[in-house]
Design a protein around this motif. Structure first.
Motif, short mmCIF file in Angstrom:
data_model
loop_
_atom_site.label_atom_id
_atom_site.label_comp_id
_atom_site.label_asym_id
_atom_site.label_seq_id
_atom_site.Cartn_x
_atom_site.Cartn_y
_atom_site.Cartn_z
N GLU A 93 0.83 -1.21 0.00
CA GLU A 93 0.00 0.00 0.00
C GLU A 93 0.87 1.26 0.00
O GLU A 93 0.60 2.22 -0.73
CB GLU A 93 -0.92 -0.01 1.22
CG GLU A 93 -2.07 0.99 1.13
CD GLU A 93 -3.08 0.63 0.05
OE1 GLU A 93 -3.69 1.56 -0.52
OE2 GLU A 93 -3.26 -0.57 -0.24
N ALA A 94 1.92 1.26 0.83
CA ALA A 94 2.79 2.43 0.92
C ALA A 94 3.51 2.68 -0.40
O ALA A 94 3.56 3.82 -0.89
CB ALA A 94 3.79 2.24 2.05
N HIS A 95 4.09 1.65 -0.98
CA HIS A 95 4.81 1.82 -2.22
C HIS A 95 3.88 2.26 -3.35
O HIS A 95 4.28 3.05 -4.22
CB HIS A 95 5.54 0.53 -2.59
CG HIS A 95 6.75 0.26 -1.74
ND1 HIS A 95 7.51 -0.88 -1.86
CD2 HIS A 95 7.33 0.99 -0.75
CE1 HIS A 95 8.51 -0.84 -0.98
NE2 HIS A 95 8.41 0.28 -0.30
N ARG A 134 5.34 6.03 -1.02
CA ARG A 134 6.02 6.21 0.26
C ARG A 134 6.90 5.01 0.57
O ARG A 134 6.50 3.87 0.35
CB ARG A 134 5.01 6.36 1.40
CG ARG A 134 4.60 7.81 1.71
CD ARG A 134 3.93 8.48 0.55
NE ARG A 134 3.38 9.78 0.94
CZ ARG A 134 2.70 10.56 0.12
NH1 ARG A 134 2.50 10.18 -1.13
NH2 ARG A 134 2.24 11.72 0.54
N LYS A 135 8.09 5.28 1.10
CA LYS A 135 8.94 4.22 1.59
C LYS A 135 8.49 3.81 2.99
O LYS A 135 7.72 4.54 3.65
CB LYS A 135 10.40 4.67 1.61
CG LYS A 135 10.98 4.88 0.21
CD LYS A 135 12.49 5.05 0.25
CE LYS A 135 13.08 5.09 -1.14
NZ LYS A 135 14.56 5.10 -1.13
N VAL A 136 8.99 2.66 3.44
CA VAL A 136 8.57 2.12 4.74
C VAL A 136 9.80 1.83 5.59
O VAL A 136 10.75 1.20 5.13
CB VAL A 136 7.75 0.82 4.57
CG1 VAL A 136 7.23 0.34 5.92
CG2 VAL A 136 6.60 1.04 3.60
N ALA A 137 9.75 2.30 6.83
CA ALA A 137 10.79 2.02 7.82
C ALA A 137 10.20 1.12 8.90
O ALA A 137 9.14 1.43 9.45
CB ALA A 137 11.30 3.32 8.44
N ALA A 138 10.87 0.01 9.18
CA ALA A 138 10.34 -0.95 10.14
C ALA A 138 11.19 -0.98 11.41
O ALA A 138 12.37 -1.31 11.37
CB ALA A 138 10.29 -2.35 9.54
N HIS A 139 10.56 -0.63 12.53
CA HIS A 139 11.17 -0.87 13.84
C HIS A 139 11.22 -2.39 14.02
O HIS A 139 10.18 -3.05 14.04
CB HIS A 139 10.30 -0.22 14.92
CG HIS A 139 10.54 -0.74 16.30
ND1 HIS A 139 11.19 -0.01 17.27
CD2 HIS A 139 10.18 -1.91 16.89
CE1 HIS A 139 11.24 -0.72 18.39
NE2 HIS A 139 10.63 -1.88 18.18
N ILE A 197 10.38 -4.13 2.97
CA ILE A 197 10.65 -2.92 3.74
C ILE A 197 11.90 -2.22 3.19
O ILE A 197 12.85 -2.87 2.74
CB ILE A 197 10.88 -3.29 5.23
CG1 ILE A 197 9.59 -3.80 5.87
CG2 ILE A 197 11.48 -2.14 6.02
CD1 ILE A 197 8.53 -2.77 6.11
N ASP A 198 11.92 -0.88 3.23
CA ASP A 198 13.06 -0.13 2.70
C ASP A 198 14.20 -0.01 3.70
O ASP A 198 15.36 0.06 3.30
CB ASP A 198 12.59 1.27 2.27
CG ASP A 198 11.55 1.18 1.17
OD1 ASP A 198 11.92 0.91 0.02
OD2 ASP A 198 10.35 1.36 1.47
#
Length: 453
Positions: free
Chosen positions: A261-263, A267-272, A287-288
């Motif tokens: 959905e983000a891509h 939008r890029k995605v940062a994963a904790h 994940i980016d």
């Protein structure tokens, strides 16, 4: 009394909605992403040059001697070259940093610009959204003056980071260029939920979404209200109540839905992700960047290399949490969790670097005081990098991660004139970056402690 309180709550909700609507409209047309551009209030007065005794070419890692940086009236670099072959633009200003070393403005890809270390644990319950925004205004200025001209903010309540970003872009406040996430996504009871209140309050953090379609909807919501990047909590964390850093939270199915959905929305995605399995799930989901990466194993490192995923290790703040965390109000269980995480994270940082994984500079600023971001450079060198490697992680590597390689991260034509300077050679002593003495952002000098030296 009950009716009055409800009326006040309704009025507050309407005011907040208006504030969020204003912030969202300030960033441009729906679907547009933040470009980091600055409005007229922060434009340079005209073209100019900066004379540098030394200049670090971050792409080659070489120190160049007697260089001149030229920039135009838009604050964009137009040329870089030896002093002997350069000429000042007509009517322009010349800044003489002949006794200093110039570098590109630094980039921190993991900050919490509206957070404060003294607001940890139960103290956080007393921080309103307006107060958090005020903290963000102060922290943005401190961060910029520390030499960080660009940041990626990964987690803030009430879209406070969106408001700060827009204030910077409008020239209303002083701060770095910002990519922001708004509220981070997480599962019920997870690291990105708020687990401090008892059941009868029925409270949950605004980024909570369980299941693939609910998570997709939350991505759409955060983008609607101004997010440039999506932050997601794939595992438990250190500073949250009631979970463990190594425990998986979002499933692979949910992570894939979020990333897709983000891509799709640009939008890029940062994963904790501290946990071993969560790191692998995040990478396999597309994940980016993996944030923290504490318990990454050899397989996870190999996956990161295979997929080109950036790893972000916040290896300085362990010192602050263990030394100052209790006094700052962090939960006792958080201190105990950090004791189990800190050294392992640093050892895995060294392992990932030696294996050739891509690493970008991110500090978790807000867990420790803003402005101390550069203290992490020395830790990166202590645990395996050379000073130039660490600087590249905070310049060309960080700009690549955030998708701004064409505008920040190096001093070259077409990039923003973001220049910092220190006395001495930071490629020999990286701690010099803890005392940046000159800061220019987009052709505007915001700090010059080298004047007259």
């Amino acid at each position: 009394m009950r009716k009055f309180c409800l009326s006040v709550s309704l009025a507050a909700a309407i005011a907040m909605a208006m504030a969020i609507s204003f912030a969202s409209s300030a960033q441009g047309a729906p679907g547009a992403t933040n470009t980091g551009g600055d409005k007229a209030a922060t434009q340079p007065n005209g073209p100019g040059t900066v004379k540098c005794g030394k200049l670090l070419d971050v792409r080659s890692g070489k120190l160049l001697t007697d260089q001149v940086i030229s920039f135009d009236a838009t604050g964009t670099v137009t040329g870089v070259g030896p002093t002997s072959s350069a000429s000042a633009p007509s009517g322009g200003t010349t800044l003489d940093l002949s006794n200093a070393t110039c570098l590109p403005g630094l980039i921190d890809v993991h900050t919490h610009i509206t957070g404060d270390p003294t607001d940890g644990g139960y103290a956080s319950l007393g921080i309103s959204v307006p107060e958090e925004t005020v903290h963000g205004v102060k922290n943005a200025r401190v961060t910029l003056h520390a030499g960080f001209t660009t940041i990626r903010n990964v987690g803030a309540s009430g879209y406070t980071d969106v408001a700060v970003r827009d204030g910077v872009n409008e020239g209303l406040i002083e701060g770095p260029r910002m990519l922001v996430s708004g509220p981070p996504l997480g599962i019920t009871g997870g690291h990105c939920d708020d687990n401090l209140l008892a059941y009868e309050f029925h409270h949950r953090a605004e980024g909570v979404a369980d299941g693939p379609w609910a998570a997709r909807a939350k991505v759409r919501e955060t983008v609607k209200y101004g997010a440039d990047v999506i932050k997601v909590c794939a595992s438990g964390g250190v500073l949250s109540k009631g979970d463990q850093p190594g425990t998986p939270q979002y499933t692979l199915e949910e992570l894939r839905a979020i990333v897709e959905e983000a891509h799709k929305l640009g939008r890029k995605v940062a994963a904790h992700a501290h946990g071993t399995q969560s790191i692998k799930d995040a990478i396999n989901a597309g994940i980016d960047s993996v944030e923290h990466s504490s318990f990454i194993d050899d397989e996870g490192i190999a996956l990161a290399k295979q997929h080109g995923t950036y790893l972000v290790f916040d290896i300085y703040n362990d010192d602050f949490i263990l030394q100052e965390g209790a006094k700052a109000g962090m939960l006792p269980e958080s201190i105990e969790k950090e004791k189990k995480v800190g050294r392992t994270q640093r050892e895995n940082f060294r392992k990932a670097w030696q294996a050739g994984a891509k690493i970008a500079f991110g500090t978790d600023a807000g867990v420790y005081p803003h402005g101390d971001n550069a203290r992490q450079f020395a830790k990166m060198v202590e645990w395996g990098m050379k000073p130039t490697d660490a600087i590249q992680a905070a310049t060309i590597k960080a700009s690549d991660l955030i998708g701004w390689s064409d505008k920040v991260g190096s001093i070259e034509p077409g990039h923003f004139a973001d220049v910092i300077a220190v006395s001495g050679d930071p490629t020999s002593d990286v701690k010099l970056l803890e005392n940046v003495q000159f800061v220019m952002k987009g052709g505007v000098v915001v700090k010059n402690d080298l004047a007259g030296k």
